[in-house]
Design a protein around this motif. Structure first.
Motif, short mmCIF file in Angstrom:
data_model
loop_
_atom_site.label_atom_id
_atom_site.label_comp_id
_atom_site.label_asym_id
_atom_site.label_seq_id
_atom_site.Cartn_x
_atom_site.Cartn_y
_atom_site.Cartn_z
N ASN A 4 40.02 37.21 43.80
CA ASN A 4 40.67 36.06 43.19
C ASN A 4 41.37 36.46 41.89
N LYS A 5 40.73 37.29 41.10
CA LYS A 5 41.32 37.74 39.84
C LYS A 5 42.57 38.59 40.11
N GLU A 6 42.50 39.44 41.12
CA GLU A 6 43.66 40.26 41.47
C GLU A 6 44.84 39.39 41.91
N GLN A 7 44.53 38.33 42.65
CA GLN A 7 45.59 37.41 43.06
C GLN A 7 46.19 36.69 41.86
N LEU A 8 45.33 36.28 40.94
CA LEU A 8 45.82 35.62 39.73
C LEU A 8 46.75 36.55 38.95
N ILE A 9 46.36 37.80 38.82
CA ILE A 9 47.18 38.79 38.11
C ILE A 9 48.52 38.94 38.82
N LYS A 10 48.47 39.08 40.13
CA LYS A 10 49.70 39.27 40.91
C LYS A 10 50.65 38.09 40.71
N TYR A 11 50.14 36.89 40.87
CA TYR A 11 51.00 35.71 40.74
C TYR A 11 51.46 35.48 39.30
N ALA A 12 50.59 35.80 38.34
CA ALA A 12 50.98 35.67 36.93
C ALA A 12 52.11 36.64 36.60
N CYS A 13 52.04 37.84 37.13
CA CYS A 13 53.11 38.83 36.92
C CYS A 13 54.43 38.34 37.51
N LEU A 14 54.34 37.56 38.59
CA LEU A 14 55.54 37.04 39.23
C LEU A 14 56.07 35.77 38.56
N TRP A 54 47.65 35.68 23.60
CA TRP A 54 49.08 35.45 23.39
C TRP A 54 49.90 36.61 23.98
N GLN A 55 49.46 37.84 23.75
CA GLN A 55 50.14 39.01 24.30
C GLN A 55 50.08 38.99 25.83
N LEU A 56 48.94 38.63 26.37
CA LEU A 56 48.79 38.52 27.82
C LEU A 56 49.80 37.52 28.37
N HIS A 57 49.87 36.37 27.73
CA HIS A 57 50.80 35.32 28.15
C HIS A 57 52.25 35.79 28.05
N LYS A 58 52.56 36.47 26.98
CA LYS A 58 53.93 36.88 26.68
C LYS A 58 54.39 38.07 27.54
N LYS A 59 53.48 39.02 27.81
CA LYS A 59 53.90 40.29 28.40
C LYS A 59 53.33 40.59 29.78
N ILE A 60 52.71 39.62 30.44
CA ILE A 60 52.12 39.88 31.75
C ILE A 60 53.18 40.35 32.74
N GLY A 61 54.40 39.90 32.59
CA GLY A 61 55.47 40.29 33.50
C GLY A 61 55.85 41.75 33.41
N THR A 62 55.48 42.43 32.33
CA THR A 62 55.82 43.85 32.16
C THR A 62 54.81 44.78 32.82
N LEU A 63 53.72 44.21 33.30
CA LEU A 63 52.67 45.02 33.93
C LEU A 63 53.18 45.61 35.24
N LYS A 64 53.04 46.91 35.39
CA LYS A 64 53.59 47.61 36.55
C LYS A 64 52.67 47.54 37.77
N ILE A 66 48.70 46.09 39.31
CA ILE A 66 47.55 45.22 39.11
C ILE A 66 46.33 46.02 38.68
N SER A 67 46.20 47.23 39.19
CA SER A 67 45.02 48.05 38.89
C SER A 67 44.96 48.46 37.42
N SER A 68 46.08 48.44 36.72
CA SER A 68 46.07 48.82 35.31
C SER A 68 45.85 47.64 34.38
N PHE A 69 45.67 46.45 34.93
CA PHE A 69 45.54 45.24 34.12
C PHE A 69 44.39 45.31 33.12
N THR A 70 43.20 45.67 33.58
CA THR A 70 42.03 45.67 32.71
C THR A 70 42.18 46.64 31.55
N SER A 71 42.60 47.86 31.84
CA SER A 71 42.77 48.83 30.75
C SER A 71 43.89 48.40 29.81
#
Length: 171
Positions: A4-14, A54-64, A66-71
């Motif tokens: 579920n978290k991976e899906q949230l990350i994927k959709y948030a990036c989109l 705030w950074q997560l909200h602002k820059k989630i789209g720059t994440l290349k 999903i596996s690197s999200f946590t780090s």
């Protein structure tokens, strides 16, 4: 939960705002727990958590990936805690003439050393529960799940571990 978290990350990036809002809610407890261990004051903890969200909200789209999200996320909070520490340290350098603070900090260091030695000397089953609950600040049900034991067993072991640590420090 991981899926579920991976899906949230994927959709948030989109760009899905609902997924991003859910991701912010899901990540906040982990961010706060990390900040409590890393930042030096309560104010810094709150500031670092807000900045990270705030950074997560602002820059989630720059994440290349999903596996690197946590780090990626924990690097943000770690850098912010460090930056806040440096700011606080530079302010403290100006007001450092008080000798009482030095003696208090040496007493704190001695207590930390005694506490660390007491925890290390605990049997593994008690040490695990104490570290997860009191140091890493997981909830009692989370500790039970991680260790594969009942909530009652966690409470019993935690109580016993605290008593053992107290006895070793009071010696």
């Amino acid at each position: 939960m991981k899926q579920n978290k991976e899906q949230l990350i994927k959709y948030a990036c989109l760009g899905d705002t609902h997924a991003l809002n859910q991701l912010l809610l899901v990540c906040q407890p982990d961010i706060r727990r990390f900040a409590r261990r890393t930042c030096s004051t309560t104010e810094d903890i709150e500031d670092a958590v807000q900045f990270t969200l705030w950074q997560l909200h602002k820059k989630i789209g720059t994440l290349k990936t999903i596996s690197s999200f946590t780090s990626w996320l924990f690097r943000i909070i770690e850098r912010e805690c460090y930056r806040l520490f440096k700011v606080r340290q530079s302010k403290n350098i100006e007001a450092r003439a008080d000798i009482d603070k030095l003696s208090a900090s040496s007493a704190d260091i001695d207590l930390k050393i005694d506490l660390t030695n007491a925890i290390i000397s605990l049997p593994l089953i008690y040490r695990q529960v104490l570290i997860l609950r009191d140091i890493q600040e997981y909830s009692t049900p989370e500790v039970a799940e991680k260790l594969g034991i009942t909530v009652e067993a966690v409470k019993s072991r935690l109580h016993r571990a605290r008593l053992m640590v107290k006895e070793k420090i009071n010696l």
